[in-house]
Design a protein around this motif. Structure first.
Motif, mmCIF file in Angstrom:
data_model
loop_
_atom_site.group_PDB
_atom_site.id
_atom_site.type_symbol
_atom_site.label_atom_id
_atom_site.label_comp_id
_atom_site.label_asym_id
_atom_site.label_seq_id
_atom_site.Cartn_x
_atom_site.Cartn_y
_atom_site.Cartn_z
ATOM 1 N N CYS A 27 0.926 -1.233 0.016
ATOM 2 C CA CYS A 27 0.300 -0.394 0.050
ATOM 3 C C CYS A 27 0.906 1.189 0.049
ATOM 4 N N PRO A 28 0.589 1.959 -1.011
ATOM 5 C CA PRO A 28 0.780 3.159 -0.965
ATOM 6 C C PRO A 28 1.046 4.289 0.422
ATOM 7 N N CYS A 31 -2.164 6.076 2.520
ATOM 8 C CA CYS A 31 -2.985 5.919 1.685
ATOM 9 C C CYS A 31 -4.791 4.652 2.329
ATOM 10 N N PHE A 32 -5.621 5.363 2.817
ATOM 11 C CA PHE A 32 -6.720 4.762 3.254
ATOM 12 C C PHE A 32 -8.234 4.866 2.655
ATOM 13 N N GLU A 33 -7.663 4.523 1.536
ATOM 14 C CA GLU A 33 -9.155 4.818 0.654
ATOM 15 C C GLU A 33 -9.953 3.589 0.557
ATOM 16 N N CYS A 34 -9.698 2.686 1.360
ATOM 17 C CA CYS A 34 -10.722 1.475 1.340
ATOM 18 C C CYS A 34 -11.457 1.960 2.989
ATOM 19 N N TRP A 128 -7.273 -6.801 2.608
ATOM 20 C CA TRP A 128 -7.023 -5.790 1.793
ATOM 21 C C TRP A 128 -6.230 -5.633 1.234
ATOM 22 N N GLY A 129 -6.157 -5.312 0.194
ATOM 23 C CA GLY A 129 -4.064 -5.555 -0.305
ATOM 24 C C GLY A 129 -4.208 -6.456 -1.085
ATOM 25 N N CYS A 141 -7.429 -5.436 -4.086
ATOM 26 C CA CYS A 141 -7.549 -3.968 -4.617
ATOM 27 C C CYS A 141 -7.449 -3.784 -5.856
ATOM 28 N N LYS A 143 -5.339 -0.918 -6.206
ATOM 29 C CA LYS A 143 -3.891 -0.079 -6.661
ATOM 30 C C LYS A 143 -2.890 -0.538 -6.136
ATOM 31 N N THR A 144 -3.425 -2.428 -5.896
ATOM 32 C CA THR A 144 -1.687 -3.176 -5.047
ATOM 33 C C THR A 144 -1.827 -4.580 -6.634
HETATM 34 S S1 SF4 Z 1 -5.286 -2.009 0.284
HETATM 35 FE FE1 SF4 Z 1 -5.560 -0.343 -0.992
HETATM 36 S S2 SF4 Z 1 -7.171 1.386 -1.102
HETATM 37 FE FE2 SF4 Z 1 -6.712 0.060 1.173
HETATM 38 S S3 SF4 Z 1 -5.120 1.221 2.232
HETATM 39 FE FE3 SF4 Z 1 -3.953 -0.202 0.339
HETATM 40 S S4 SF4 Z 1 -3.835 0.685 -1.921
HETATM 41 FE FE4 SF4 Z 1 -4.936 1.973 -0.066
#
Ligand code: SF4
Ligand code: SF4
Length: 189
Positions: A27-28, A31-34, A128-129, A141, A143-144
């Motif tokens: 994860c970047p 990031c807390f998009e999820c 998640w991720g 996710c 993004k990953t």
């Molecule tokens: S799982 Fe995805 S949205 Fe959640 S913190 Fe990691 S990269 Fe961000």
């Protein structure tokens, strides 16, 4: 709860294995998009028992803030005709549509971009991720692990979830509860 804690230990070990194989957290930073658009995600009773421990350990003002966030989300959902009961069948997937992208759509336990109950977060938040085996699907996710999801042995989310369901049944609960309603309940008990 002993069995649930054993499951969490197993999940942490599996996540650590994938993290090591991938060369670190996928994860970047920051990031807390999820954690957005999770106000209606379904949480099992055994996860709720652990969440309650995390909520009770928080300072009163943080608990109050979380309670207010959950109440505001419930108010908006109610205005759209939703209740905890009619949200449950599709795990909150339809209901989240009316609050997606708004403050009310956020997880009530997300405070300033940080999970207030991190050590006690539900199972999906722990995995998640990472590539997940979910039924017949490989989930991840967006993004990953882009372009390399097939390279790794996915986490067995199907098994984790089945275990949570079975442990919840042992506690007498057959239904999951949408996040905001659950948090409101736990903070009022
Ligand atoms: S799982 Fe995805 S949205 Fe959640 S913190 Fe990691 S990269 Fe961000
Ligand atoms: S419980 Fe924590 S990690 Fe899970 S969605 Fe809420 S804020 Fe994010």
């Amino acid at each position: 709860m002993k069995s649930y804690h054993a499951l969490v230990t197993e999940i942490m070990r599996d996540v650590q294995r994938l993290r090591a194989e991938a060369g670190g957290s996928p994860c970047p930073t920051n990031c807390f998009e999820c954690c957005r658009n999770t106000a209606t995600m379904a949480i099992s009773e055994v996860e709720a028992r652990d969440l309650k421990v995390g909520l009770e350990a928080l300072p009163p003002q943080i608990r109050s803030h979380i309670r207010q966030k959950a109440a505001q989300t419930i108010k908006v959902l109610k205005a759209h005709g939703y209740t905890a009961e009619n949200i449950t069948p599709d795990s909150g997937m339809e209901a989240i549509g009316v609050i997606k992208g708004t403050l009310e759509g956020e997880c009530p336990m997300l405070i300033g971009g940080v999970c207030a109950v991190y050590e006690h977060r539900p199972v999906i938040c722990r995995v998640w991720g990472y590539p997940l085996h979910n039924g017949n699907e490989l989930a991840c996710c967006h993004k990953t692990f882009i372009g390399q999801r097939q390279r790794f042995q996915p986490l067995n989310y199907t098994r984790y979830w089945r275990e949570c369901r079975n442990l919840s049944r042992e506690l007498g609960a057959t239904q999951k509860t949408p996040n905001c309603y659950l948090v409101a309940r736990l903070l009022s008990e």
